[in-house]
Design a protein around this motif. Structure first.
Motif, PDB file in Angstrom:
ATOM      1  N   THR A   1      -7.413  -2.491  -1.811  1.00  0.00           N
ATOM      2  CA  THR A   1      -7.282  -1.885  -0.484  1.00  0.00           C
ATOM      3  C   THR A   1      -8.649  -1.597   0.121  1.00  0.00           C
TER       4      THR A   1
ATOM      5  N   ILE B   1       2.129   1.902  -3.480  1.00  0.00           N
ATOM      6  CA  ILE B   1       1.024   2.418  -4.296  1.00  0.00           C
ATOM      7  C   ILE B   1       0.786   3.883  -3.993  1.00  0.00           C
TER       8      ILE B   1
ATOM      9  N   LYS C   1       0.835  -1.203   0.000  1.00  0.00           N
ATOM     10  CA  LYS C   1       0.000   0.000   0.000  1.00  0.00           C
ATOM     11  C   LYS C   1       0.869   1.253   0.000  1.00  0.00           C
TER      12      LYS C   1
ATOM     13  N   GLU D   1      -3.497   0.458 -13.018  1.00  0.00           N
ATOM     14  CA  GLU D   1      -2.895  -0.299 -11.912  1.00  0.00           C
ATOM     15  C   GLU D   1      -3.350   0.257 -10.563  1.00  0.00           C
TER      16      GLU D   1
ATOM     17  N   ALA E   1      -5.304  -1.504  -7.411  1.00  0.00           N
ATOM     18  CA  ALA E   1      -4.729  -1.508  -6.062  1.00  0.00           C
ATOM     19  C   ALA E   1      -5.673  -0.850  -5.058  1.00  0.00           C
TER      20      ALA E   1
END
Length: 239
Positions: A53, A6, A3, A45, A49
């Motif tokens: 999450t 990201i 995370k 992407e 993600a």
């Protein structure tokens, strides 16, 4: 992909200064096309993600809600068992009352466990919620940046086409510049002027030749008159 990774990528891309990048680029249009492709891929992407999450956060929230509900249910069971024990003890059934008190204790233990699990999850949920909010904000900024990139690219292409058209027009005007003595138009004009001068010369020459002929006729007339008068004079003397 973690995370934190990201979040870092999303934040970095969202803060990118397009104008600064353009100033450093040798071919701004090609650079913008590449940036658009990169942003499109990164947004795709990032969306996956962020979705993952958010999914994890919703699962944590669901587990937390289950723990809160379980704690309430075990509390209700503990209360019911305790009241039953008091009722039995009042009626003289001490042994049965002890059993329900024990059940109340078990229920209270389960309640404490559920409350503990719920409380333990709360900081994680808070942290995850903050991450999700930042990811959503960053993702929205990336989408806005992509819109800005696309607009910049379209503007640049339009300006390039306009500049090309202007240069083409200026080249065409330069090639037919009437003030240029070496141009075809100037040479043609010079040729016309020579032809006009030639015509004027011939016209003047023709006019002078005609005048000479009339002057010759006048001279002949005078000579004839003189001859006639001379003949008359001679004729008068003879008489």
């Amino acid at each position: 992909m973690s995370k934190q990774t990201i979040l870092g990528r999303v934040t970095q891309l969202a803060k990118a200064n397009i104008n600064a990048l353009l100033d450093q680029a040798e071919d701004p249009q090609r650079m913008l096309d590449q940036l658009i492709r990169d942003y499109t891929n990164n947004i795709s992407e990032a969306e996956q993600a962020v979705a993952t999450t958010i999914g994890n956060l919703r699962m944590l929230e669901a587990d937390h809600e289950e723990d809160v509900e379980a704690a309430a249910e075990w509390g209700d069971k503990a209360l019911a068992a305790s009241r039953k024990a008091d009722e039995l003890r009042t009626g003289g059934s001490t042994a049965d009352a002890d059993k329900f008190d024990n059940l109340a204790k078990v229920a209270l233990g389960r309640q404490l466990q559920s409350e503990k699990e719920a409380k333990t999850a709360e900081p994680t949920i808070a942290a995850q919620t903050e991450v999700v909010d930042k990811l959503k904000s960053g993702l929205e900024s990336m989408k806005n940046k992509l819109t800005e990139l696309t607009a910049k690219r379209d503007e640049l292409v339009a300006r390039a086409k306009t500049a090309q058209a202007q240069n083409t027009m200026l080249d065409a005007v330069k090639n037919i510049d009437v003030m240029d003595p070496t141009s075809d138009l100037a040479r043609f004009e010079d040729k016309v002027r020579r032809e006009e001068a030639r015509a004027l010369g011939r016209e003047e020459l023709a006019a002078s030749s005609l005048d000479a002929q009339f002057e010759a006729l006048d001279d002949l007339g005078k000579s004839a008159e003189i001859e006639a008068r001379l003949a008359a004079l001679k004729s008068g003397r003879s008489a």
